[in-house]
Scaffold this motif. Sequence first.
Motif, PDB file in Angstrom:
ATOM      1  N   ALA A  21       0.813  -1.215   0.000  1.00 33.49           N
ATOM      2  CA  ALA A  21       0.000   0.000   0.000  1.00 33.49           C
ATOM      3  C   ALA A  21       0.850   1.270   0.000  1.00 33.49           C
ATOM      4  O   ALA A  21       0.599   2.214  -0.757  1.00 33.49           O
ATOM      5  N   TRP A  22       1.863   1.316   0.854  1.00 33.10           N
ATOM      6  CA  TRP A  22       2.639   2.553   1.003  1.00 33.10           C
ATOM      7  C   TRP A  22       3.604   2.736  -0.155  1.00 33.10           C
ATOM      8  O   TRP A  22       3.884   3.874  -0.563  1.00 33.10           O
ATOM      9  N   HIS A  23       4.082   1.612  -0.708  1.00 33.15           N
ATOM     10  CA  HIS A  23       4.876   1.709  -1.932  1.00 33.15           C
ATOM     11  C   HIS A  23       4.012   2.223  -3.080  1.00 33.15           C
ATOM     12  O   HIS A  23       4.492   2.972  -3.933  1.00 33.15           O
ATOM     13  N   ASP A  24       2.726   1.829  -3.100  1.00 37.69           N
ATOM     14  CA  ASP A  24       1.812   2.331  -4.136  1.00 37.69           C
ATOM     15  C   ASP A  24       1.730   3.851  -4.085  1.00 37.69           C
ATOM     16  O   ASP A  24       1.832   4.538  -5.114  1.00 37.69           O
ATOM     17  N   LEU A  25       1.546   4.388  -2.884  1.00 35.61           N
ATOM     18  CA  LEU A  25       1.414   5.837  -2.738  1.00 35.61           C
ATOM     19  C   LEU A  25       2.722   6.542  -3.073  1.00 35.61           C
ATOM     20  O   LEU A  25       2.728   7.581  -3.742  1.00 35.61           O
ATOM     21  N   ALA A  26       3.834   5.991  -2.587  1.00 37.28           N
ATOM     22  CA  ALA A  26       5.128   6.615  -2.854  1.00 37.28           C
ATOM     23  C   ALA A  26       5.433   6.632  -4.349  1.00 37.28           C
ATOM     24  O   ALA A  26       5.936   7.628  -4.892  1.00 37.28           O
ATOM     25  N   GLU A  27       5.132   5.532  -5.018  1.00 33.37           N
ATOM     26  CA  GLU A  27       5.359   5.461  -6.462  1.00 33.37           C
ATOM     27  C   GLU A  27       4.464   6.460  -7.186  1.00 33.37           C
ATOM     28  O   GLU A  27       4.888   7.114  -8.143  1.00 33.37           O
ATOM     29  N   ASP A  59       3.196  -4.816  15.164  1.00 30.19           N
ATOM     30  CA  ASP A  59       3.910  -3.855  15.998  1.00 30.19           C
ATOM     31  C   ASP A  59       4.696  -2.829  15.199  1.00 30.19           C
ATOM     32  O   ASP A  59       4.744  -1.646  15.558  1.00 30.19           O
ATOM     33  N   LEU A  60       5.361  -3.242  14.149  1.00 24.99           N
ATOM     34  CA  LEU A  60       6.336  -2.391  13.481  1.00 24.99           C
ATOM     35  C   LEU A  60       5.906  -1.986  12.077  1.00 24.99           C
ATOM     36  O   LEU A  60       6.746  -1.607  11.248  1.00 24.99           O
ATOM     37  N   LEU A  61       4.608  -1.993  11.827  1.00 20.93           N
ATOM     38  CA  LEU A  61       4.136  -1.700  10.474  1.00 20.93           C
ATOM     39  C   LEU A  61       4.256  -0.222  10.129  1.00 20.93           C
ATOM     40  O   LEU A  61       4.349   0.141   8.956  1.00 20.93           O
ATOM     41  N   ALA A  62       4.256   0.671  11.127  1.00 23.49           N
ATOM     42  CA  ALA A  62       4.462   2.094  10.830  1.00 23.49           C
ATOM     43  C   ALA A  62       5.863   2.314  10.268  1.00 23.49           C
ATOM     44  O   ALA A  62       6.070   3.117   9.347  1.00 23.49           O
ATOM     45  N   ALA A  63       6.833   1.607  10.830  1.00 22.93           N
ATOM     46  CA  ALA A  63       8.192   1.712  10.308  1.00 22.93           C
ATOM     47  C   ALA A  63       8.261   1.229   8.857  1.00 22.93           C
ATOM     48  O   ALA A  63       9.066   1.726   8.060  1.00 22.93           O
ATOM     49  N   GLN A  64       7.403   0.283   8.503  1.00 24.49           N
ATOM     50  CA  GLN A  64       7.362  -0.188   7.117  1.00 24.49           C
ATOM     51  C   GLN A  64       6.900   0.926   6.186  1.00 24.49           C
ATOM     52  O   GLN A  64       7.423   1.085   5.081  1.00 24.49           O
ATOM     53  N   ALA A  65       5.924   1.722   6.637  1.00 20.98           N
ATOM     54  CA  ALA A  65       5.468   2.853   5.821  1.00 20.98           C
ATOM     55  C   ALA A  65       6.583   3.877   5.645  1.00 20.98           C
ATOM     56  O   ALA A  65       6.775   4.440   4.562  1.00 20.98           O
ATOM     57  N   VAL A  66       7.324   4.138   6.716  1.00 18.44           N
ATOM     58  CA  VAL A  66       8.443   5.075   6.630  1.00 18.44           C
ATOM     59  C   VAL A  66       9.517   4.534   5.692  1.00 18.44           C
ATOM     60  O   VAL A  66      10.102   5.276   4.891  1.00 18.44           O
ATOM     61  N   ASP A  67       9.776   3.230   5.768  1.00 17.05           N
ATOM     62  CA  ASP A  67      10.769   2.624   4.883  1.00 17.05           C
ATOM     63  C   ASP A  67      10.374   2.747   3.413  1.00 17.05           C
ATOM     64  O   ASP A  67      11.233   2.768   2.526  1.00 17.05           O
ATOM     65  N   ALA A  68       9.053   2.849   3.156  1.00 14.54           N
ATOM     66  CA  ALA A  68       8.589   2.996   1.776  1.00 14.54           C
ATOM     67  C   ALA A  68       8.781   4.420   1.259  1.00 14.54           C
ATOM     68  O   ALA A  68       8.565   4.664   0.074  1.00 14.54           O
ATOM     69  N   GLY A  69       9.161   5.351   2.144  1.00  8.31           N
ATOM     70  CA  GLY A  69       9.437   6.719   1.705  1.00  8.31           C
ATOM     71  C   GLY A  69       8.509   7.766   2.264  1.00  8.31           C
ATOM     72  O   GLY A  69       8.616   8.943   1.897  1.00  8.31           O
TER      73      GLY A  69
END
Length: 574
Positions: free
Chosen positions: A246-252, A278-288
């Motif tokens: 999802a977050w890669h979709d938005l970043a792209e 637990d750490l899914l917010a960090a995944q969004a940050v990692d996506a940009g």
Amino acid sequence: MAYTDSSRRSRSGLTMRRLAAIAALMAVSLVTACASPAPAAPTPPAANADGPAFEFLDAGSGVEIREGDDWSLPASARPAPNSGFFSEEASVSDHVFVRSVDLSWRQIQPRQGDLDRGATGEAQGLSFDSLDEQLAGPDRFWMRIFASGENWAPEWVADECGVSTYGPDYDGERHLPIWDECVWGHLLDSYRRLFVDAGLAADPRLAFVYVPGAFTWAEFDYEMVTAAVDAGDLDLQTYLAWHDHAWHDLAELFGEHANKLVFTGEDYPFGPFGADDDLLAAQAVDAGLGIRNGITELSNFHLSEAPAYGSHVLPNGHLALDDTLPVHDGTRIVAAENECYNDCGYETDDPYYAVRQSNLKALQLRTNWIYVVPEPSYFAEYPEHWDWVRLSMGATAATAADAWAALRDAEDTYWEADEAGPIGDGSWVDRPWVRNLERWLVQVDEPGSVAHRSDDDVHSEVLESDNGTAHEGLRTDAAGGDTGFVFELDPRFEAASGACVVKVTYLDAGARSFTVDVGEWSSPPVERTGDGVWKTATVAIPPGTLAEHPSFRVSLAAGADDLTARFVRVVRAE
């Protein structure tokens, strides 16, 4: 941790806060003083609107002592790029230059296809002007698309995707499953039409946009995710399959402007999947994407271990924050929201304390943007403090006018019984107590300089029981051989190479003096009167001394009574 009613309110402060904000901004056009008494503040000079509004309190001949906290900064201090206050409405006199543009998905795409730029809309009981009307004018703005609500989303989306809604949420709204690939695909198409085809992503007036537009108040809490799991309609595998892209979709989609995207979820969400989410917010940050938290008013709770911000609890209880992470590169948004003190269902009889601590927490997380509403944020009552916050947000160790350590012991009750997570291995010695809030200045325990918890300024359950107990200030223990405090300065703090002052906020109790010692150099004595008043001593440090010796000690004189200190700053001086 159990998902309690109080926890739910902690996570969902936006519901009442937004209504309060709108009401306040409709009622007044300028900040007015609240009823609670506050010390009279100096009138800020009319000179340079970007620099400090108040005079820098220097050290005079070597040591100057003044009552209370000291937030002053040198005249050269300026706001960092990509930083500021934001709100529903701009308030230039308060340095709030970024207003909101709010839209519902149904409003801008009532029918599948092109955007409707002239339609009005509504969500959360609020009415929205048309897209074109809200975009009129040259001023900067931030955006929310209220997308997931049954009454926010276009009716054709539910029909097209064959989905049911979940709820009602705590504000009475039912929501579409945003994790459904059909729903998500249509929302992405709307984002593409609005932000790419219509050029909003590239518009220099757009500061940032909250995403993904779900759930209550368009903040991504887990109440509806939990409801879907409880209904048997969602499992971890399905949820993670969507979350992973999802977050890669938005970043792209946003491309070079992905730094304007702000994920509205949080580390360790109150969700149904245990440690797996637990750490899914960090995944969004990692996506940009950037990140924001909506409840830093509860400054002790839940935000100590915050991987999306790079903040971690060390075994000794100190917080280490890695500000070399991409999320802190100065281009992304790291945001907090600090306006619910005697508002949004919260109450405190010490608003200054609540405001001060929430802003210290926000700055410890290295925020560069803070949501405020000038009146309930107490701008008129505490102007010197808010001016310091304005000039501190977004600064780096190389550019900041000061480095500081707020000395304290405070419990983070989120971790009181929960042994999960990366700090659940038993290494956190005094769990759940957190030692200090620090920004490029670290208090260090050494033989003869071990700091001890002070009972001189104790606060419990401020705003809410989750917020725990905080002992503000640390003390020496001369009888036990601990006669001072040691501080280490981040070597990247470039201001240390010039003329600096050290400011020590201390309780003027007991007898005899203390000094600030750097290498072989010692300051003139800071004399105590024993009147029991909190004071700040400003001590001039010879130019270059801290660059050569980036460690200093606050030392008791021989035979002196114990000292309690609660805030230490190193400030560049001109």
